[in-house]
Design a protein around this motif. Structure first.
Motif, PDB file in Angstrom:
ATOM      1  N   THR A   1       0.844  -1.186   0.000  1.00 23.48           N
ATOM      2  CA  THR A   1       0.000   0.000   0.000  1.00 23.48           C
ATOM      3  C   THR A   1       0.877   1.233   0.000  1.00 23.48           C
ATOM      4  O   THR A   1       1.934   1.252   0.626  1.00 23.48           O
ATOM      5  N   GLU A   2       0.449   2.251  -0.697  1.00 26.26           N
ATOM      6  CA  GLU A   2       1.161   3.521  -0.730  1.00 26.26           C
ATOM      7  C   GLU A   2       0.256   4.573  -1.356  1.00 26.26           C
ATOM      8  O   GLU A   2      -0.737   4.254  -2.005  1.00 26.26           O
ATOM      9  N   THR A   3       0.611   5.832  -1.136  1.00 30.29           N
ATOM     10  CA  THR A   3      -0.130   6.938  -1.727  1.00 30.29           C
ATOM     11  C   THR A   3       0.816   7.729  -2.625  1.00 30.29           C
ATOM     12  O   THR A   3       1.927   8.056  -2.215  1.00 30.29           O
TER      13      THR A   3
ATOM     14  N   THR B   1      -8.904   5.129  -4.723  1.00 31.90           N
ATOM     15  CA  THR B   1      -8.363   3.858  -4.238  1.00 31.90           C
ATOM     16  C   THR B   1      -8.158   2.932  -5.434  1.00 31.90           C
ATOM     17  O   THR B   1      -9.097   2.694  -6.204  1.00 31.90           O
TER      18      THR B   1
ATOM     19  N   HIS C   1      -4.426   6.084  -3.787  1.00 32.76           N
ATOM     20  CA  HIS C   1      -3.962   5.219  -2.699  1.00 32.76           C
ATOM     21  C   HIS C   1      -3.949   3.799  -3.236  1.00 32.76           C
ATOM     22  O   HIS C   1      -4.995   3.247  -3.596  1.00 32.76           O
TER      23      HIS C   1
ATOM     24  N   ASP D   1      -3.718  -0.047  -2.850  1.00 30.32           N
ATOM     25  CA  ASP D   1      -3.938  -1.065  -1.820  1.00 30.32           C
ATOM     26  C   ASP D   1      -4.266  -2.385  -2.497  1.00 30.32           C
ATOM     27  O   ASP D   1      -5.416  -2.697  -2.779  1.00 30.32           O
TER      28      ASP D   1
END
Length: 307
Positions: free
Chosen positions: A46-48, A87, A133, A135
């Protein structure tokens, strides 16, 4: 048979399911629950970050039949930008769960799970990139990605009523009961039942819902009746509402207009002529005029009244 296979009947929801893994954790993370255990799979990250719009693909599982009000969304994004990141999951993880959807992704590197309308608005507004984001835990298997897309769509209040009902029905098929869906969404069982009732409407009433000529509260009520009773029941409710509205309008029209502030101490117009003969009333009026007018003006007023 997986839950995704059990849905059947639609190319959009036909998927190749893999064994369930960390499902509770992925949904807790999607909902922002910090108490949920974190995913530990080696393939999950996960990262933004910010990603060019042309590297993002719309979710083939998006429950929205149409992406409405895109122009309004584009206007908002052009002025303020995107506040809430989209997302997404990576292309590789998505295709691992859904290998038959490669053609839907073209050359995109990410698939939008939540934010398809924002993506369409960003493209129309001419934005170069958007915050996302990433995920991949949301696409560990076909069931999880399907449920995530439906849950995200239902939680958006601006989802079309019939699209929402169809999404809820698919969630019932995934979870196994309306009660389980209600618990998953944090809603009551009655909330789910009322919205699913739209799927029981006749085609004509569904069209009326789509055209917004039939109020949703009426549609959800008559949708719980047998089809042969729905049309007459809807017409009866609408007629009753129209009658009440007319009566309310007529009653309001019969009420006297509010007094002006300067005339608050004076009688109402309909009783003024009868009460003006009272000497007390004339004295009050004379005193008020003497307080407002000079002697010359009083004399002039008397001359005008005697003409």
């Amino acid at each position: 048979m997986s839950k995704a296979d059990a849905l059947g009947g639609s190319a959009t929801f036909d998927a190749v399911a893999q064994p369930m893994s960390s499902r509770a954790a992925s949904f807790a993370a999607f909902a922002g629950q910090s108490s949920a255990p974190s995913a530990t799979s080696d393939t999950t990250h996960t990262e933004t970050l910010r990603v060019p719009v042309d590297r993002l693909a719309h979710n083939p599982y998006n429950p929205r039949a149409t992406l409405a009000a895109i122009e309004e969304m584009a206007d908002s994004l052009a002025g303020k930008g995107i506040i809430q990141p989209l997302t997404v999951v990576t292309r590789a993880v998505f295709l691992a769960a859904h290998p038959d959807h490669a053609s839907d992704l073209a050359a995109a590197e990410y698939v939008v799970v939540d934010g398809n309308r924002r993506l369409a608005g960003a493209a129309l507004a001419g934005l170069d990139d958007v915050p996302v984001h990433v995920d991949d835990s949301l696409a560990q298997d076909a069931d999880t990605l399907l449920e995530t897309a439906l849950t995200a769509a239902v939680q958006h209040e601006n989802l079309d009523a019939l699209d929402e009902a169809q999404a809820l029905q698919r969630l019932v098929e995934v979870h196994g009961s309306q009660r389980a869906v209600a618990r998953s969404l944090g809603k009551s069982s009655g909330w789910v039942t009322q919205r699913l009732a739209l799927l029981n409407l006749t085609p004509e009433l569904k069209q009326a819902v789509s055209e917004k000529t039939l109020p949703l509260d009426v549609a959800r009520t008559v949708g719980q009746l047998p089809e042969q009773q729905q049309q007459s029941a809807a017409e009866q409710v609408l007629q009753q509402r129209a009658t009440k509205k007319r009566e309310k309008t007529a009653k309001k029209a019969e009420q006297p207009a509010p007094f002006r502030k300067a005339d608050a101490a004076r009688p109402a117009a309909e009783g003024q002529s009868a009460r003006a003969d009272s000497s007390d009333e004339l004295q009050v009026l004379a005193q008020e005029l003497r307080g407002r007018l000079t002697p010359e003006q009083v004399q002039k007023l008397i001359e005008l009244l005697l003409e």
